[in-house]
Design an enzyme around this catalytic site. Structure first.
Site, short mmCIF file in Angstrom:
data_model
loop_
_atom_site.label_atom_id
_atom_site.label_comp_id
_atom_site.label_asym_id
_atom_site.label_seq_id
_atom_site.Cartn_x
_atom_site.Cartn_y
_atom_site.Cartn_z
CB THR A 1 6.87 15.12 -11.37
OG1 THR A 1 7.43 15.66 -12.58
CG2 THR A 1 5.51 14.53 -11.65
CB ILE B 1 9.28 22.90 -19.71
CG1 ILE B 1 8.78 22.27 -21.02
CG2 ILE B 1 10.77 22.63 -19.49
CD1 ILE B 1 8.88 20.77 -21.12
CE LYS B 2 8.73 21.81 -10.29
NZ LYS B 2 8.49 20.68 -9.37
CB VAL B 3 13.62 25.77 -16.10
CG1 VAL B 3 13.28 25.18 -17.46
CG2 VAL B 3 12.89 27.09 -15.89
CB ALA C 1 8.02 16.97 -17.07
#
Ligand code: G3P
Length: 217
Positions: free
Chosen positions: A27, A82-84, A56
């Site tokens: 997402t 975790i998307k950074v 996310a």
């Protein structure tokens, strides 16, 4: 090659998960906005639909706030990734989270050097955006091939997650290069199943079967 679906729409994710061929979900803030749902709630629901990673994305730009957002997001479920963003603060956050064993997806990658940095920061996934690369006059697949070569040269375990996929040809080319994951809009996944000769073949077989007057059940 793993297949992820790139959406925050629960109905679309359920439909894809039902095929048994879905390995994860990605997402981003735009997809969350499109879903019209609460970020935490919809992410929790998505995490319950698939066993694999669910990306996310943090929205802070500085490391300290990214870490606080990541702390909150990773408590949602064990399969949250975790998307950074691929910035200095994003990679600093990636390094810290990955050292703790948290899955991290480094997004908005547009160069092989950026992908090299993501691997050095311990990312589980790097997301090069092929469609947006193509849109701007660059060759998205050349980027994927360069990253594959570099990761192979140094035995980096970061998985190449091809993002911003617009059509089945992007998927075919990614698979030829040996990318690890393709994240696709549902329409592209459905397009992979389709072939006019498959439809015609079924039509012909069923017409002949009818002539036999038999039934299997
Ligand atoms: O999730 C990131 C990426 O897949 C976005 O795709 O089509 O907005 O360039 P697109």
């Amino acid at each position: 090659m793993k297949f992820f679906v790139d959406t925050a729409d629960i109905a679309e994710i359920s439909e894809m998960a039902d095929t048994g061929l879905l390995d994860g979900v990605t997402t981003n803030p735009s997809l969350i906005a499109k879903s019209g749902r609460d970020f935490m709630e919809v992410t929790k629901e998505i995490c319950g639909l698939v066993d694999g990673p669910v990306s996310a994305e943090v929205v802070a730009l500085d490391h300290d706030t990214m870490m606080k957002e990541a702390e909150k997001l990773r408590r949602i479920a064990d399969n949250v990734c975790i998307k950074v963003p691929l910035t200095i603060d994003g990679l600093k956050t990636c390094k810290k989270l990955s050292s703790d064993g948290t899955m991290v997806n480094v997004t908005l990658c547009f160069s092989a050097n950026q992908a090299l940095l993501a691997a050095k920061a311990g990312a589980s996934f790097v997301s090069p955006f092929v469609g947006r690369h193509d849109d701007n006059g660059f060759d998205g697949m050349e980027l994927i091939a360069d990253i594959r070569t570099i990761y192979n040269n140094y035995d980096f375990t970061t998985e190449i997650l091809v993002a911003s996929i617009r059509n089945p040809v992007h998927v075919l080319q990614s698979a030829r290069i040996g990318a690890d994951v393709a994240t696709m809009p549902p329409a592209v996944i459905k397009g992979l199943f389709k072939h006019i000769l498959t439809d015609k073949g079924i039509e012909g077989f069923l017409a002949d079967w009818k002539k036999t007057g038999q039934s299997i059940l």
